[in-house]
Scaffold this active site. Structure first.
Site, PDB file in Angstrom:
ATOM      1  N   LYS A   9      13.647 -79.058  27.628  1.00 38.62           N
ATOM      2  CA  LYS A   9      15.005 -79.463  27.251  1.00 38.62           C
ATOM      3  C   LYS A   9      15.249 -79.179  25.770  1.00 38.62           C
ATOM      4  O   LYS A   9      16.305 -78.693  25.385  1.00 38.62           O
ATOM      5  CB  LYS A   9      15.216 -80.954  27.574  1.00 38.62           C
ATOM      6  N   GLN A  24      13.899 -90.096  29.100  1.00 41.28           N
ATOM      7  CA  GLN A  24      13.108 -89.405  30.118  1.00 41.28           C
ATOM      8  C   GLN A  24      12.436 -90.438  31.026  1.00 41.28           C
ATOM      9  O   GLN A  24      11.752 -91.340  30.556  1.00 41.28           O
ATOM     10  CB  GLN A  24      12.056 -88.511  29.428  1.00 41.28           C
ATOM     11  N   ASP A  65      22.929 -87.936  31.368  1.00 39.36           N
ATOM     12  CA  ASP A  65      22.152 -87.871  32.612  1.00 39.36           C
ATOM     13  C   ASP A  65      22.966 -88.417  33.788  1.00 39.36           C
ATOM     14  O   ASP A  65      22.574 -88.251  34.936  1.00 39.36           O
ATOM     15  CB  ASP A  65      20.866 -88.703  32.462  1.00 39.36           C
TER      16      ASP A  65
END
Ligand code: NAD
Length: 281
Positions: free
Chosen positions: A51, A95, A118
């Protein structure tokens, strides 16, 4: 059978994003993403690295908050609060998974829903379920973009989603429903999985079990999207679908790697740009 090449499409999308961030820069705007990584799970570390690299390539500023697995929930919440207030940050990504002592729901709910790139915050989950604009989880969003790119319309298709997690299966179901597919969603307690998958014109699998979908479970001519990522003992990366035997039966199928995975990264960048544009407005 046509391979759905997520890698090439992802690269093309990232090139487009680079052009946009170059334009942004002329107006003194830099899109920024904050990533919070807790613990030393090797898969999480490699996802975060990918990422970061993608952000760099696309001209998005990224900052990594790396924390030991022993970190307290309060410290993570403190960092999120700081990032919520930081005007250089448009997107915040925590994460997953988090260590067991950390309440994942509490962490996700602490993220400003306007920076929730997200799409896991209940505010954005609700907007997706209601068919309203908001942030959509990157993996299912990437699947929709891949289908769109190959001009595969889903309206009226019988779709079967295998896997019902909050980050993959459930948002996938909502996106398909919003696009007027008829959706059947299966999970670990589904009885006779094959009786569901065999009906599907569009079969989307994200369960995390190598070899789960065999050729007997797939309808002739089906479109098969494999979201699963499994590392075999020999180190090989495979999906949830027995690719070799299933592929000849399909009209379209995604490879693993090179299918949905790269699309997830591209959608994260797109969501970050969307957040930056919202802020600039
Ligand atoms: P998860 O463990 O949270 O959820 C798995 C889901 O699959 C659950 O709903 C479970 O009930 C269902 N399931 C498990 N075994 C099953 C079986 N035998 N039959 C039917 N249903 C079954 O996992 P997740 O986070 O949703 O991830 C699923 C898979 O997708 C994993 O392999 C993960 O690595 C992969 N993934 C890939 C990407 C990507 O970018 N390609 C992104 C996220 C997750």
């Amino acid at each position: 059978m046509t391979l759905l090449d997520g890698k090439t499409l992802s690269n093309a999308i990232q090139d487009e994003i680079k052009k946009e961030t170059d334009e942004f820069r002329k107006q003194n705007i830099t899109a920024g993403l904050a990533v919070i990584l807790v613990g030393d799970d090797s898969a999480s570390q490699s996802y975060v690295k990918m990422k970061e690299k993608a952000c760099e390539r696309a001209g998005i500023y990224s900052i990594l908050h790396k924390m030991p697995s022993s970190i307290s929930e309060d410290k993570i919440l403190e960092t999120i609060s700081m990032m919520n207030q930081n005007s250089n940050i448009d997107g915040i990504l925590v994460q997953l998974p988090l260590p067991r002592h950390v309440n994942q729901t509490k962490i996700i709910e602490a993220i400003d829903s306007a920076k929730d790139v997200d799409g896991f915050h209940p505010f954005n989950v609700g907007r997706l379920a209601a068919g309203l604009d908001g942030f959509v989880p990157c993996t299912p969003l990437g699947v929709m973009r891949l289908l769109e790119h190959y001009k595969i319309g889903v309206k009226g298709l019988n779709a079967c989603v295998v896997g019902a997690s909050n980050i993959v299966g459930k948002p996938m179901m909502n996106l398909l429903l919003n696009a007027f597919a008829t959706v059947d969603i299966c999970h670990i307690y589904t009885k006779n999985l094959a009786s569901h998958t065999k009906q599907a014109d569009l079969l989307i699998v994200g369960a995390g079990k190598a070899g789960l979908i065999t050729k007997e479970m797939v309808k002739d001519g089906a479109i098969v999207i494999d979201i699963g990522i499994n590392r075999l003992e020999n180190g090989k990366l495979v999906g949830d679908v027995d690719f070799e035997n299933v592929a000849p039966k399909c009209s379209f199928i995604t490879p693993v790697p090179g299918g949905v995975g790269p699309m997830t990264i591209a959608m994260l960048l797109e969501n970050t740009i969307k957040a930056a544009k919202n802020r600039a407005r």
